[in-house]
Write a protein that holds these residues in place. Structure first.
Motif, PDB file in Angstrom:
ATOM      1  N   MET A  40       1.128  -1.246   0.096  1.00 55.05           N
ATOM      2  CA  MET A  40      -0.037   0.369  -0.251  1.00 55.05           C
ATOM      3  C   MET A  40       0.892   1.267   0.267  1.00 55.05           C
ATOM      4  O   MET A  40       0.754   2.266  -0.446  1.00 55.05           O
ATOM      5  CB  MET A  40      -0.895   0.449   1.330  1.00 55.05           C
ATOM      6  CG  MET A  40      -1.885  -0.662   1.440  1.00 55.05           C
ATOM      7  SD  MET A  40      -3.614  -1.001  -0.237  1.00 55.05           S
ATOM      8  CE  MET A  40      -4.022   0.449   0.153  1.00 55.05           C
ATOM      9  N   SER A  41       1.944   0.712   1.103  1.00 57.09           N
ATOM     10  CA  SER A  41       3.338   2.572   1.162  1.00 57.09           C
ATOM     11  C   SER A  41       3.390   3.043  -1.050  1.00 57.09           C
ATOM     12  O   SER A  41       2.882   3.809  -1.064  1.00 57.09           O
ATOM     13  CB  SER A  41       4.086   2.168   2.038  1.00 57.09           C
ATOM     14  OG  SER A  41       4.197   1.508   3.217  1.00 57.09           O
ATOM     15  N   VAL A  42       3.885   1.717  -1.498  1.00 54.10           N
ATOM     16  CA  VAL A  42       4.647   2.218  -2.524  1.00 54.10           C
ATOM     17  C   VAL A  42       3.495   2.524  -3.749  1.00 54.10           C
ATOM     18  O   VAL A  42       3.242   3.233  -4.110  1.00 54.10           O
ATOM     19  CB  VAL A  42       5.052   0.111  -3.198  1.00 54.10           C
ATOM     20  CG1 VAL A  42       4.945   0.640  -4.572  1.00 54.10           C
ATOM     21  CG2 VAL A  42       6.301  -0.211  -2.334  1.00 54.10           C
ATOM     22  N   LYS A  43       2.130   1.750  -3.180  1.00 54.54           N
ATOM     23  CA  LYS A  43       0.681   1.846  -3.945  1.00 54.54           C
ATOM     24  C   LYS A  43       0.761   3.889  -4.195  1.00 54.54           C
ATOM     25  O   LYS A  43       0.344   4.420  -4.671  1.00 54.54           O
ATOM     26  CB  LYS A  43      -0.195   1.415  -3.675  1.00 54.54           C
ATOM     27  CG  LYS A  43      -1.636   2.325  -4.689  1.00 54.54           C
ATOM     28  CD  LYS A  43      -2.853   1.026  -3.913  1.00 54.54           C
ATOM     29  CE  LYS A  43      -3.614   0.707  -4.733  1.00 54.54           C
ATOM     30  NZ  LYS A  43      -3.799   1.678  -5.886  1.00 54.54           N
ATOM     31  N   ARG A  44       0.697   4.681  -2.879  1.00 51.16           N
ATOM     32  CA  ARG A  44       0.320   5.656  -3.107  1.00 51.16           C
ATOM     33  C   ARG A  44       1.480   6.549  -3.146  1.00 51.16           C
ATOM     34  O   ARG A  44       1.676   7.405  -3.742  1.00 51.16           O
ATOM     35  CB  ARG A  44      -0.136   5.591  -0.956  1.00 51.16           C
ATOM     36  CG  ARG A  44      -1.085   5.363  -0.814  1.00 51.16           C
ATOM     37  CD  ARG A  44      -1.250   5.693   0.761  1.00 51.16           C
ATOM     38  NE  ARG A  44      -0.603   4.964   1.954  1.00 51.16           N
ATOM     39  CZ  ARG A  44      -1.273   3.595   2.544  1.00 51.16           C
ATOM     40  NH1 ARG A  44      -2.568   3.376   2.162  1.00 51.16           N
ATOM     41  NH2 ARG A  44      -0.742   3.304   3.415  1.00 51.16           N
ATOM     42  N   MET A  45       2.465   6.141  -2.864  1.00 48.28           N
ATOM     43  CA  MET A  45       3.874   7.010  -3.058  1.00 48.28           C
ATOM     44  C   MET A  45       3.600   7.260  -4.613  1.00 48.28           C
ATOM     45  O   MET A  45       4.042   7.996  -5.281  1.00 48.28           O
ATOM     46  CB  MET A  45       5.346   6.140  -2.787  1.00 48.28           C
ATOM     47  CG  MET A  45       5.911   6.536  -2.947  1.00 48.28           C
ATOM     48  SD  MET A  45       6.423   8.086  -1.474  1.00 48.28           S
ATOM     49  CE  MET A  45       8.395   8.317  -1.922  1.00 48.28           C
ATOM     50  N   MET A  46       3.212   5.971  -6.008  1.00 49.75           N
ATOM     51  CA  MET A  46       3.362   6.169  -7.181  1.00 49.75           C
ATOM     52  C   MET A  46       2.214   6.883  -7.562  1.00 49.75           C
ATOM     53  O   MET A  46       2.352   7.752  -8.543  1.00 49.75           O
ATOM     54  CB  MET A  46       3.326   4.488  -7.644  1.00 49.75           C
ATOM     55  CG  MET A  46       4.621   3.841  -7.000  1.00 49.75           C
ATOM     56  SD  MET A  46       6.160   4.153  -7.873  1.00 49.75           S
ATOM     57  CE  MET A  46       5.854   4.116  -9.955  1.00 49.75           C
ATOM     58  N   GLU A  47       1.277   6.935  -6.736  1.00 51.60           N
ATOM     59  CA  GLU A  47       0.088   7.701  -7.269  1.00 51.60           C
ATOM     60  C   GLU A  47       0.322   8.812  -6.446  1.00 51.60           C
ATOM     61  O   GLU A  47       0.185  10.259  -7.732  1.00 51.60           O
ATOM     62  CB  GLU A  47      -1.269   6.838  -6.529  1.00 51.60           C
ATOM     63  CG  GLU A  47      -1.732   6.034  -6.775  1.00 51.60           C
ATOM     64  CD  GLU A  47      -2.905   5.793  -5.898  1.00 51.60           C
ATOM     65  OE1 GLU A  47      -2.930   6.052  -4.668  1.00 51.60           O
ATOM     66  OE2 GLU A  47      -3.467   4.279  -6.591  1.00 51.60           O
ATOM     67  N   LYS A  48       1.329   9.530  -5.651  1.00 52.46           N
ATOM     68  CA  LYS A  48       2.128  10.740  -5.270  1.00 52.46           C
ATOM     69  C   LYS A  48       2.294  11.295  -6.657  1.00 52.46           C
ATOM     70  O   LYS A  48       2.757  12.897  -6.794  1.00 52.46           O
ATOM     71  CB  LYS A  48       2.523  10.719  -4.384  1.00 52.46           C
ATOM     72  CG  LYS A  48       2.520  12.032  -3.457  1.00 52.46           C
ATOM     73  CD  LYS A  48       3.093  12.335  -1.499  1.00 52.46           C
ATOM     74  CE  LYS A  48       4.767  11.991  -1.524  1.00 52.46           C
ATOM     75  NZ  LYS A  48       5.101  12.007  -0.416  1.00 52.46           N
ATOM     76  N   MET A  49       3.610  10.590  -7.173  1.00 57.37           N
ATOM     77  CA  MET A  49       3.946  10.510  -7.933  1.00 57.37           C
ATOM     78  C   MET A  49       3.778  11.016 -10.138  1.00 57.37           C
ATOM     79  O   MET A  49       4.697  10.877 -10.154  1.00 57.37           O
ATOM     80  CB  MET A  49       5.065  10.324  -7.827  1.00 57.37           C
ATOM     81  CG  MET A  49       6.111  10.101  -6.685  1.00 57.37           C
ATOM     82  SD  MET A  49       7.643   9.168  -6.734  1.00 57.37           S
ATOM     83  CE  MET A  49       8.432   8.777  -7.987  1.00 57.37           C
ATOM     84  N   GLY A  50       1.794  10.446  -9.646  1.00 53.93           N
ATOM     85  CA  GLY A  50       1.525  10.973 -10.389  1.00 53.93           C
ATOM     86  C   GLY A  50       2.017   9.639 -11.627  1.00 53.93           C
ATOM     87  O   GLY A  50       1.847   9.941 -12.743  1.00 53.93           O
ATOM     88  N   ALA A  51       2.373   8.284 -11.325  1.00 49.47           N
ATOM     89  CA  ALA A  51       2.477   7.291 -11.996  1.00 49.47           C
ATOM     90  C   ALA A  51       2.496   5.846 -11.742  1.00 49.47           C
ATOM     91  O   ALA A  51       2.911   4.921 -10.584  1.00 49.47           O
ATOM     92  CB  ALA A  51       4.451   6.998 -11.484  1.00 49.47           C
ATOM     93  N   PRO A  52       0.520   6.035 -11.046  1.00 45.23           N
ATOM     94  CA  PRO A  52       0.179   4.660 -11.106  1.00 45.23           C
ATOM     95  C   PRO A  52       0.129   3.366 -11.297  1.00 45.23           C
ATOM     96  O   PRO A  52       0.548   3.829 -12.485  1.00 45.23           O
ATOM     97  CB  PRO A  52      -1.316   4.890 -10.585  1.00 45.23           C
ATOM     98  CG  PRO A  52      -1.016   5.969 -11.509  1.00 45.23           C
ATOM     99  CD  PRO A  52      -0.404   6.894 -12.122  1.00 45.23           C
ATOM    100  N   LYS A  53       0.103   2.562 -11.039  1.00 43.52           N
ATOM    101  CA  LYS A  53       0.850   1.221 -10.846  1.00 43.52           C
ATOM    102  C   LYS A  53      -0.779   0.294 -10.568  1.00 43.52           C
ATOM    103  O   LYS A  53      -0.761   0.261  -9.082  1.00 43.52           O
ATOM    104  CB  LYS A  53       2.043   1.054  -9.944  1.00 43.52           C
ATOM    105  CG  LYS A  53       3.494   1.065 -10.869  1.00 43.52           C
ATOM    106  CD  LYS A  53       3.333   0.872 -11.516  1.00 43.52           C
ATOM    107  CE  LYS A  53       5.317   1.865 -12.527  1.00 43.52           C
ATOM    108  NZ  LYS A  53       4.803   2.532 -13.439  1.00 43.52           N
TER     109      LYS A  53
END
Length: 146
Positions: A66-79
């Motif tokens: 979930m942390s990686v998910k949120r970080m990626m979303e925050k950076m505008g690169a959702p996975k």
């Protein structure tokens, strides 16, 4: 009775032990002969520590899916869930569902180019290249509209 110490506002309290723990790990990396030829190791480790703590760490102080998910979303690169799992197993060698700080540093310093590393590097670059415009956006008047 003694007054209870005032708790710092925000996540300061939870971060302090975390910070100390990561600092200890950084010291181990600094003493590791494997990384003795790494330039600016101390500065790099300081940056990695900050980066790591930017993640929303779980109770064990590790980065979970979930942390990686949120970080990626925050950076505008959702996975997708699958891509995230792949990123984590890339970092941990598939032995863990969560990324420990040691894993994180090993990847950042390692020669292997993991997705997470590319993303973190990219994020750093992105922040350097486009300084946030300061002040309000310029007023738009009717004549400038298409």
């Amino acid at each position: 009775a003694m007054a209870a110490p005032r708790r710092p506002s925000g996540g300061g309290l939870r971060r302090a032990p975390q910070d100390g723990r990561l600092e200890e790990i950084n010291k181990e990396f600094l003493c590791d002969p494997k990384f003795s030829d790494e330039e600016d190791l101390e500065e790099k480790l300081a940056v990695f520590k900050e980066k790591y703590m930017e993640f929303d760490l779980n109770n064990q102080g590790e980065i979970d899916l979930m942390s990686v998910k949120r970080m990626m979303e925050k950076m505008g690169a959702p996975k997708t869930h699958l891509e995230l799992k792949k990123m984590i197993s890339e970092v941990t060698g598939g032995v863990s569902e969560t990324i420990s700080y040691q894993d994180f540093v090993n990847v950042m310093l390692g020669k292997r180019s993991a997705v997470l590393k590319l993303v973190m590097m990219f994020e750093g670059k992105a922040n350097e290249n486009n300084p946030k415009p300061s002040g309000p956006p310029p007023e738009r008047d009717i004549s400038s509209l298409p």
